[in-house]
Design a protein around this motif. Structure first.
Motif, mmCIF file in Angstrom:
data_model
loop_
_atom_site.group_PDB
_atom_site.id
_atom_site.type_symbol
_atom_site.label_atom_id
_atom_site.label_comp_id
_atom_site.label_asym_id
_atom_site.label_seq_id
_atom_site.Cartn_x
_atom_site.Cartn_y
_atom_site.Cartn_z
ATOM 1 N N GLY A 185 0.801 -1.225 0.000
ATOM 2 C CA GLY A 185 0.000 0.000 0.000
ATOM 3 C C GLY A 185 0.830 1.269 0.000
ATOM 4 N N GLU A 186 1.628 1.447 -1.050
ATOM 5 C CA GLU A 186 2.394 2.679 -1.228
ATOM 6 C C GLU A 186 1.543 3.670 -2.015
ATOM 7 N N ASN A 187 0.739 4.436 -1.302
ATOM 8 C CA ASN A 187 -0.238 5.305 -1.940
ATOM 9 C C ASN A 187 0.406 6.458 -2.698
ATOM 10 N N PHE A 188 1.656 6.836 -2.357
ATOM 11 C CA PHE A 188 2.308 7.937 -3.058
ATOM 12 C C PHE A 188 2.615 7.565 -4.509
ATOM 13 N N ARG A 189 2.656 6.289 -4.837
ATOM 14 C CA ARG A 189 2.875 5.878 -6.218
ATOM 15 C C ARG A 189 1.707 6.338 -7.107
ATOM 16 N N PHE A 190 0.583 6.684 -6.496
ATOM 17 C CA PHE A 190 -0.625 7.037 -7.243
ATOM 18 C C PHE A 190 -0.939 8.532 -7.171
ATOM 19 N N ASP A 191 0.089 9.329 -6.869
ATOM 20 C CA ASP A 191 -0.063 10.782 -6.853
ATOM 21 C C ASP A 191 -0.155 11.311 -8.280
ATOM 22 N N PRO A 192 -1.257 11.965 -8.666
ATOM 23 C CA PRO A 192 -1.393 12.469 -10.033
ATOM 24 C C PRO A 192 -0.302 13.465 -10.423
ATOM 25 N N ALA A 193 0.172 14.285 -9.478
ATOM 26 C CA ALA A 193 1.215 15.263 -9.809
ATOM 27 C C ALA A 193 2.529 14.565 -10.143
ATOM 28 N N PRO A 212 0.070 -5.967 -9.729
ATOM 29 C CA PRO A 212 -0.290 -4.598 -9.368
ATOM 30 C C PRO A 212 0.870 -3.649 -9.616
ATOM 31 N N THR A 213 0.574 -2.373 -9.695
ATOM 32 C CA THR A 213 1.620 -1.377 -9.912
ATOM 33 C C THR A 213 2.687 -1.454 -8.827
ATOM 34 N N MET A 214 2.255 -1.540 -7.582
ATOM 35 C CA MET A 214 3.179 -1.592 -6.455
ATOM 36 C C MET A 214 3.277 -3.033 -5.977
ATOM 37 N N ASN A 215 3.971 -3.850 -6.757
ATOM 38 C CA ASN A 215 4.087 -5.266 -6.415
ATOM 39 C C ASN A 215 5.207 -5.487 -5.393
#
Length: 332
Positions: free
Chosen positions: A123-131, A299-302
Protein backbone atom coordinates in the motif's frame (compact mmCIF):
# COMPACT_ATOMS: atom_id res chain seq x y z
CA UNK A 1 -15.52 -13.90 -7.14
CA UNK A 2 -18.27 -11.32 -6.87
CA UNK A 3 -18.26 -8.23 -9.05
CA UNK A 4 -17.36 -6.24 -5.97
CA UNK A 5 -14.13 -7.18 -4.20
CA UNK A 6 -14.77 -8.46 -0.69
CA UNK A 7 -11.98 -6.72 1.22
CA UNK A 8 -11.42 -7.17 4.93
CA UNK A 9 -9.57 -4.40 6.75
CA UNK A 10 -7.31 -6.24 9.18
CA UNK A 11 -6.10 -4.15 12.10
CA UNK A 12 -8.53 -1.56 13.45
CA UNK A 13 -6.11 0.97 14.88
CA UNK A 14 -6.05 4.71 14.36
CA UNK A 15 -4.48 4.57 10.91
CA UNK A 16 -7.32 2.40 9.64
CA UNK A 17 -9.58 5.41 10.27
CA UNK A 18 -7.25 7.53 8.12
CA UNK A 19 -7.49 5.02 5.30
CA UNK A 20 -11.24 4.58 5.55
CA UNK A 21 -12.00 8.28 5.42
CA UNK A 22 -10.70 8.23 1.84
CA UNK A 23 -12.12 4.93 0.60
CA UNK A 24 -15.30 4.42 2.65
CA UNK A 25 -17.50 5.64 -0.22
CA UNK A 26 -16.19 2.96 -2.61
CA UNK A 27 -19.02 0.61 -1.65
CA UNK A 28 -20.04 0.11 -5.29
CA UNK A 29 -16.59 -1.41 -5.87
CA UNK A 30 -15.71 -2.91 -2.49
CA UNK A 31 -17.59 -4.92 0.10
CA UNK A 32 -15.84 -3.94 3.33
CA UNK A 33 -15.48 -6.02 6.46
CA UNK A 34 -13.26 -5.53 9.49
CA UNK A 35 -11.08 -7.72 11.69
CA UNK A 36 -9.44 -6.94 15.01
CA UNK A 37 -8.15 -8.88 17.97
CA UNK A 38 -10.75 -6.86 19.86
CA UNK A 39 -14.22 -7.90 18.64
CA UNK A 40 -15.82 -4.71 19.94
CA UNK A 41 -13.38 -2.57 17.98
CA UNK A 42 -14.10 -4.53 14.80
CA UNK A 43 -17.83 -4.12 15.42
CA UNK A 44 -17.43 -0.36 15.91
CA UNK A 45 -15.53 -0.04 12.64
CA UNK A 46 -18.13 -2.10 10.82
CA UNK A 47 -20.97 0.01 12.15
CA UNK A 48 -19.21 3.28 11.36
CA UNK A 49 -18.25 2.35 7.81
CA UNK A 50 -21.13 0.13 6.77
CA UNK A 51 -19.24 -3.15 6.83
CA UNK A 52 -20.92 -6.41 5.88
CA UNK A 53 -19.15 -8.40 8.61
CA UNK A 54 -16.69 -8.11 11.48
CA UNK A 55 -14.33 -10.56 13.14
CA UNK A 56 -12.70 -10.90 16.54
CA UNK A 57 -9.53 -12.46 15.13
CA UNK A 58 -7.45 -12.27 11.98
CA UNK A 59 -7.79 -16.04 11.57
CA UNK A 60 -11.60 -15.84 11.48
CA UNK A 61 -11.46 -13.25 8.70
CA UNK A 62 -8.95 -15.25 6.67
CA UNK A 63 -11.01 -18.43 7.02
CA UNK A 64 -14.29 -16.85 5.86
CA UNK A 65 -14.96 -17.95 2.25
CA UNK A 66 -16.87 -14.73 1.60
CA UNK A 67 -13.64 -12.71 1.93
CA UNK A 68 -11.56 -12.31 -1.26
CA UNK A 69 -8.68 -10.24 0.09
CA UNK A 70 -7.15 -8.92 3.28
CA UNK A 71 -5.84 -5.37 3.71
CA UNK A 72 -3.34 -5.55 6.57
CA UNK A 73 -3.01 -2.24 8.41
CA UNK A 74 -0.76 -3.74 11.05
CA UNK A 75 2.64 -3.10 12.68
CA UNK A 76 5.68 -3.85 10.55
CA UNK A 77 6.84 -6.77 12.67
CA UNK A 78 3.58 -8.63 11.93
CA UNK A 79 3.70 -8.38 8.13
CA UNK A 80 5.40 -11.70 7.45
CA UNK A 81 3.04 -13.65 9.72
CA UNK A 82 0.09 -11.74 8.22
CA UNK A 83 1.13 -12.87 4.74
CA UNK A 84 1.51 -16.46 5.91
CA UNK A 85 -2.04 -16.37 7.28
CA UNK A 86 -3.48 -14.95 4.06
CA UNK A 87 -1.57 -17.38 1.86
CA UNK A 88 -2.67 -20.36 3.94
CA UNK A 89 -6.28 -19.44 3.23
CA UNK A 90 -5.78 -18.38 -0.39
CA UNK A 91 -6.56 -14.70 0.22
CA UNK A 92 -5.10 -11.87 -1.84
CA UNK A 93 -2.93 -9.44 0.13
CA UNK A 94 -2.83 -5.66 0.28
CA UNK A 95 -0.08 -4.94 2.81
CA UNK A 96 0.67 -1.55 4.32
CA UNK A 97 4.14 -0.22 3.58
CA UNK A 98 6.91 -0.98 4.20
CA UNK A 99 6.66 -4.53 2.92
CA UNK A 100 8.75 -5.70 5.89
CA UNK A 101 11.54 -4.66 8.25
CA UNK A 102 14.37 -6.52 6.52
CA UNK A 103 15.28 -7.81 3.07
CA UNK A 104 15.05 -11.39 4.37
CA UNK A 105 11.53 -10.85 5.68
CA UNK A 106 10.50 -9.16 2.44
CA UNK A 107 11.82 -11.97 0.24
CA UNK A 108 10.04 -14.57 2.38
CA UNK A 109 6.81 -12.59 2.16
CA UNK A 110 7.04 -12.39 -1.62
CA UNK A 111 7.86 -16.10 -1.93
CA UNK A 112 4.98 -17.12 0.32
CA UNK A 113 2.37 -15.20 -1.68
CA UNK A 114 3.86 -16.34 -5.00
CA UNK A 115 3.72 -19.99 -3.95
CA UNK A 116 0.11 -19.57 -2.84
CA UNK A 117 -0.82 -17.99 -6.17
CA UNK A 118 -2.34 -14.91 -4.54
CA UNK A 119 -1.91 -11.27 -5.50
CA UNK A 120 0.47 -9.22 -3.35
CA UNK A 121 0.34 -5.44 -3.42
CA UNK A 122 2.01 -3.06 -0.99
CA UNK A 123 0.00 0.00 0.00
CA UNK A 124 2.39 2.68 -1.23
CA UNK A 125 -0.24 5.30 -1.94
CA UNK A 126 2.31 7.94 -3.06
CA UNK A 127 2.87 5.88 -6.22
CA UNK A 128 -0.62 7.04 -7.24
CA UNK A 129 -0.06 10.78 -6.85
CA UNK A 130 -1.39 12.47 -10.03
CA UNK A 131 1.21 15.26 -9.81
CA UNK A 132 4.07 12.76 -9.70
CA UNK A 133 2.55 10.82 -12.59
CA UNK A 134 2.28 14.02 -14.65
CA UNK A 135 5.90 14.87 -13.84
CA UNK A 136 7.04 11.43 -14.96
CA UNK A 137 5.18 11.96 -18.24
CA UNK A 138 6.81 15.37 -18.75
CA UNK A 139 10.28 13.95 -18.13
CA UNK A 140 9.64 11.19 -20.67
CA UNK A 141 8.46 13.78 -23.19
CA UNK A 142 11.71 15.72 -22.79
CA UNK A 143 10.08 18.82 -21.29
CA UNK A 144 13.26 19.69 -19.37
CA UNK A 145 15.78 17.79 -21.48
CA UNK A 146 17.92 15.17 -19.78
CA UNK A 147 17.30 14.87 -16.04
CA UNK A 148 20.32 15.79 -13.93
CA UNK A 149 19.02 16.53 -10.42
CA UNK A 150 16.01 15.66 -8.28
CA UNK A 151 15.50 17.34 -4.91
CA UNK A 152 12.72 16.39 -2.48
CA UNK A 153 12.08 18.17 0.80
CA UNK A 154 9.43 16.86 3.17
CA UNK A 155 8.52 18.19 6.59
CA UNK A 156 5.61 16.49 8.28
CA UNK A 157 3.35 17.83 10.98
CA UNK A 158 2.71 14.30 12.22
CA UNK A 159 1.45 13.47 15.69
CA UNK A 160 0.73 9.83 14.80
CA UNK A 161 4.12 8.48 15.88
CA UNK A 162 3.06 6.75 19.09
CA UNK A 163 2.86 3.21 20.47
CA UNK A 164 4.63 0.55 18.42
CA UNK A 165 5.91 3.15 15.94
CA UNK A 166 8.34 4.36 18.62
CA UNK A 167 9.98 0.92 18.82
CA UNK A 168 13.12 0.35 16.77
CA UNK A 169 12.52 -3.40 16.86
CA UNK A 170 8.85 -3.38 15.87
CA UNK A 171 9.15 -0.64 13.25
CA UNK A 172 12.45 -1.76 11.76
CA UNK A 173 13.87 1.75 12.13
CA UNK A 174 12.60 5.22 12.88
CA UNK A 175 10.58 7.60 10.75
CA UNK A 176 12.50 6.92 7.52
CA UNK A 177 11.22 3.36 7.12
CA UNK A 178 7.69 4.39 8.05
CA UNK A 179 7.17 7.84 6.52
CA UNK A 180 10.32 8.68 4.57
CA UNK A 181 9.89 5.58 2.42
CA UNK A 182 7.07 7.41 0.60
CA UNK A 183 9.60 9.89 -0.77
CA UNK A 184 12.12 7.17 -1.52
CA UNK A 185 9.42 5.74 -3.79
CA UNK A 186 9.04 9.12 -5.51
CA UNK A 187 12.80 9.21 -6.11
CA UNK A 188 12.68 5.75 -7.67
CA UNK A 189 9.52 6.46 -9.64
CA UNK A 190 10.97 9.59 -11.25
CA UNK A 191 14.68 8.77 -11.58
CA UNK A 192 14.95 4.98 -11.38
CA UNK A 193 16.83 2.93 -8.80
CA UNK A 194 19.98 4.56 -7.39
CA UNK A 195 23.30 2.76 -7.41
CA UNK A 196 24.48 4.14 -4.06
CA UNK A 197 23.30 6.32 -1.19
CA UNK A 198 24.94 8.44 1.47
CA UNK A 199 22.86 9.51 4.47
CA UNK A 200 23.05 11.51 7.67
CA UNK A 201 20.60 11.53 10.58
CA UNK A 202 20.68 14.27 13.24
CA UNK A 203 21.13 13.10 16.80
CA UNK A 204 18.62 15.63 18.11
CA UNK A 205 15.07 14.27 18.04
CA UNK A 206 11.75 16.07 18.07
CA UNK A 207 9.55 13.03 18.78
CA UNK A 208 9.51 11.98 22.46
CA UNK A 209 10.30 8.33 23.09
CA UNK A 210 11.31 7.54 19.50
CA UNK A 211 14.08 4.93 19.49
CA UNK A 212 15.01 5.40 15.83
CA UNK A 213 15.70 8.53 13.79
CA UNK A 214 13.04 11.16 13.18
CA UNK A 215 14.85 12.93 10.32
CA UNK A 216 17.33 12.07 7.58
CA UNK A 217 19.22 13.73 4.75
CA UNK A 218 19.97 11.41 1.84
CA UNK A 219 22.05 11.78 -1.32
CA UNK A 220 21.46 9.19 -4.04
CA UNK A 221 23.65 8.51 -7.08
CA UNK A 222 21.73 7.28 -10.10
CA UNK A 223 22.96 5.80 -13.37
CA UNK A 224 23.85 8.26 -16.16
CA UNK A 225 25.03 10.87 -13.68
CA UNK A 226 21.69 11.84 -12.10
CA UNK A 227 21.89 12.95 -8.47
CA UNK A 228 19.02 12.83 -5.99
CA UNK A 229 18.53 14.60 -2.67
CA UNK A 230 15.94 13.75 -0.06
CA UNK A 231 15.57 15.78 3.10
CA UNK A 232 12.96 14.20 5.31
CA UNK A 233 11.80 15.52 8.67
CA UNK A 234 9.41 13.18 10.42
CA UNK A 235 8.11 15.96 12.64
CA UNK A 236 7.97 19.72 12.30
CA UNK A 237 6.43 22.49 14.44
CA UNK A 238 5.34 24.18 11.20
CA UNK A 239 2.90 23.28 8.45
CA UNK A 240 3.76 20.20 6.44
CA UNK A 241 5.51 20.56 3.09
CA UNK A 242 6.13 18.06 0.30
CA UNK A 243 8.15 19.88 -2.35
CA UNK A 244 9.73 18.22 -5.38
CA UNK A 245 12.17 20.00 -7.72
CA UNK A 246 13.76 18.46 -10.81
CA UNK A 247 16.49 20.06 -12.91
CA UNK A 248 17.28 19.05 -16.46
CA UNK A 249 19.47 20.26 -19.29
CA UNK A 250 16.68 22.46 -20.69
CA UNK A 251 14.68 23.52 -17.65
CA UNK A 252 13.14 22.52 -14.35
CA UNK A 253 9.95 21.05 -12.93
CA UNK A 254 8.45 21.92 -9.57
CA UNK A 255 5.40 20.61 -7.77
CA UNK A 256 3.95 19.64 -4.42
CA UNK A 257 3.14 15.99 -3.78
CA UNK A 258 -0.65 15.56 -4.10
CA UNK A 259 -0.82 19.14 -5.33
CA UNK A 260 -3.06 20.55 -8.06
CA UNK A 261 -0.48 21.56 -10.66
CA UNK A 262 2.96 20.83 -12.06
CA UNK A 263 5.05 23.79 -13.24
CA UNK A 264 7.72 23.67 -15.94
CA UNK A 265 10.26 26.49 -16.25
CA UNK A 266 12.41 26.80 -19.39
CA UNK A 267 14.09 29.66 -21.23
CA UNK A 268 10.96 29.85 -23.37
CA UNK A 269 8.86 30.65 -20.30
CA UNK A 270 6.77 29.03 -17.57
CA UNK A 271 3.92 26.63 -18.15
CA UNK A 272 1.67 25.12 -15.48
CA UNK A 273 -0.12 21.82 -16.00
CA UNK A 274 -3.21 21.35 -13.84
CA UNK A 275 -3.84 17.88 -12.41
CA UNK A 276 -6.83 16.43 -10.65
CA UNK A 277 -5.48 15.92 -7.14
CA UNK A 278 -6.62 12.91 -5.18
CA UNK A 279 -5.76 13.32 -1.54
CA UNK A 280 -3.30 10.60 -0.53
CA UNK A 281 -4.02 8.52 -3.65
CA UNK A 282 -5.93 5.92 -1.64
CA UNK A 283 -8.80 5.32 -4.06
CA UNK A 284 -6.52 4.90 -7.05
CA UNK A 285 -4.37 2.52 -5.02
CA UNK A 286 -7.33 0.35 -4.04
CA UNK A 287 -8.65 0.37 -7.62
CA UNK A 288 -5.28 -0.83 -8.88
CA UNK A 289 -5.42 -3.68 -6.36
CA UNK A 290 -8.96 -4.59 -7.44
CA UNK A 291 -7.89 -4.61 -11.08
CA UNK A 292 -4.85 -6.77 -10.34
CA UNK A 293 -6.97 -9.33 -8.48
CA UNK A 294 -9.79 -9.45 -10.99
CA UNK A 295 -7.59 -9.35 -14.11
CA UNK A 296 -4.90 -11.69 -12.80
CA UNK A 297 -2.12 -9.16 -13.40
CA UNK A 298 0.70 -7.70 -11.34
CA UNK A 299 -0.29 -4.60 -9.37
CA UNK A 300 1.62 -1.38 -9.91
CA UNK A 301 3.18 -1.59 -6.45
CA UNK A 302 4.09 -5.27 -6.42
CA UNK A 303 6.44 -7.05 -4.04
CA UNK A 304 9.58 -6.31 -6.05
CA UNK A 305 8.82 -2.60 -6.23
CA UNK A 306 8.33 -2.51 -2.47
CA UNK A 307 11.52 -4.53 -1.93
CA UNK A 308 13.50 -2.01 -3.99
CA UNK A 309 12.14 0.87 -1.87
CA UNK A 310 13.05 -0.98 1.32
CA UNK A 311 16.58 -1.65 0.08
CA UNK A 312 17.24 2.08 -0.30
CA UNK A 313 15.97 2.79 3.21
CA UNK A 314 18.14 0.02 4.67
CA UNK A 315 21.15 1.21 2.68
CA UNK A 316 20.54 4.65 4.18
CA UNK A 317 20.56 3.20 7.68
CA UNK A 318 23.83 1.40 6.93
CA UNK A 319 25.30 4.65 5.62
CA UNK A 320 24.35 6.48 8.82
CA UNK A 321 25.91 3.67 10.86
CA UNK A 322 29.17 3.52 8.93
CA UNK A 323 29.51 7.14 7.81
CA UNK A 324 30.17 5.95 4.25
CA UNK A 325 28.29 5.67 0.95
CA UNK A 326 26.58 2.31 0.50
CA UNK A 327 25.96 0.45 -2.73
CA UNK A 328 22.29 -0.50 -2.77
CA UNK A 329 23.04 -3.86 -4.39
CA UNK A 330 25.10 -4.78 -1.32
CA UNK A 331 21.96 -4.57 0.80
CA UNK A 332 19.89 -6.84 -1.43
Amino acid sequence: MNKRLSLCIVGCGNYAHVVMQYIADMTDEVDFSFASRDLNKAREYSEQYGGSAYYGSYEDAAADPRVDALYFITPHDLHLDNARLAARHGKHVLMEKPIARTITEARKLIDITNQAGVTLMVGENFRFDPATEKTKELIADGAIGDLSLIDIQSENLDDGCVGWRLSLERCGGGRMIDGGIHYVDILRNLAGSPESVYALAPEHKMIPGLEGEDSMALTASFPEGVTGFLRYAGWTPHDSRRDVRLTGTRGRIRYEVFGSEVTVDTREGTHSYPVEPEIRGMKRMVRDFIGAVQEGREPTMNGQEALDDLAIVLASYESVRTGAPINVEDVL
